[in-house]
Design a protein around this motif. Structure first.
Motif, short mmCIF file in Angstrom:
data_model
loop_
_atom_site.label_atom_id
_atom_site.label_comp_id
_atom_site.label_asym_id
_atom_site.label_seq_id
_atom_site.Cartn_x
_atom_site.Cartn_y
_atom_site.Cartn_z
N TYR A 1 0.61 -1.21 0.06
CA TYR A 1 0.19 0.04 -0.15
C TYR A 1 0.34 1.37 0.31
N GLY B 1 -2.06 7.54 0.86
CA GLY B 1 -3.40 7.92 1.50
C GLY B 1 -4.29 5.84 1.49
N ALA B 2 -3.71 4.96 0.64
CA ALA B 2 -3.58 3.98 1.06
C ALA B 2 -3.07 2.59 2.14
N ALA C 1 -5.47 4.30 4.91
CA ALA C 1 -6.55 3.59 4.99
C ALA C 1 -6.61 1.55 5.61
N ARG D 1 -13.11 2.78 5.28
CA ARG D 1 -12.01 3.85 4.48
C ARG D 1 -11.04 3.67 3.63
N LEU D 2 -10.97 2.02 3.64
CA LEU D 2 -10.66 1.34 2.29
C LEU D 2 -10.53 0.96 1.28
N VAL E 1 -10.52 4.80 -0.98
CA VAL E 1 -9.66 4.05 -1.55
C VAL E 1 -9.01 3.24 -2.79
N LEU E 2 -10.21 2.12 -2.66
CA LEU E 2 -9.46 1.39 -3.71
C LEU E 2 -10.38 1.12 -5.00
N ALA F 1 -7.65 3.49 -6.76
CA ALA F 1 -6.58 3.54 -7.24
C ALA F 1 -6.28 2.88 -8.54
N PRO G 1 -3.04 5.07 -4.87
CA PRO G 1 -4.54 5.58 -5.31
C PRO G 1 -3.98 7.07 -5.57
#
Length: 83
Positions: A9, A12-13, A16, A44-45, A48-49, A52, A78
């Motif tokens: 990761y 931001g990933a 998260a 939250r993740l 982001v995913l 991304a 991300p």
């Protein structure tokens, strides 16, 4: 014996997911892997995913339904701000 791959990761990933790296089961598609990661780490993740980009062993992943082989590294990138 579990066949695994590595997920890394960035930016931001990483925030998260709460970690820089982890392992996951290989043999699934990128979409299946992402579903699993979102379930493990929460909304939250998952957000982001959705935005991304993903590299598999350093190459952009264009077929998100192809099985991911054992031993590969999936980078979660991300969107980056800046200029």
């Amino acid at each position: 014996m579990t066949v695994e791959l590595t997920v890394r990761y960035f930016a931001g990933a990483r925030a998260a997911a709460g970690r820089a790296e982890e392992t996951a089961s290989a043999g699934r598609s990128l979409d299946e892997l992402l579903d699993d990661l979102a379930a493990r780490h929460g909304e939250r993740l998952a957000i982001v995913l959705k935005a991304a980009s993903f590299l598999v062993d350093g190459v952009a992943c264009h077929d998100r339904r192809a099985p991911l082989p054992a031993g590969v590294t999936v980078d979660v990138l991300p969107p980056f701000a800046g200029g």
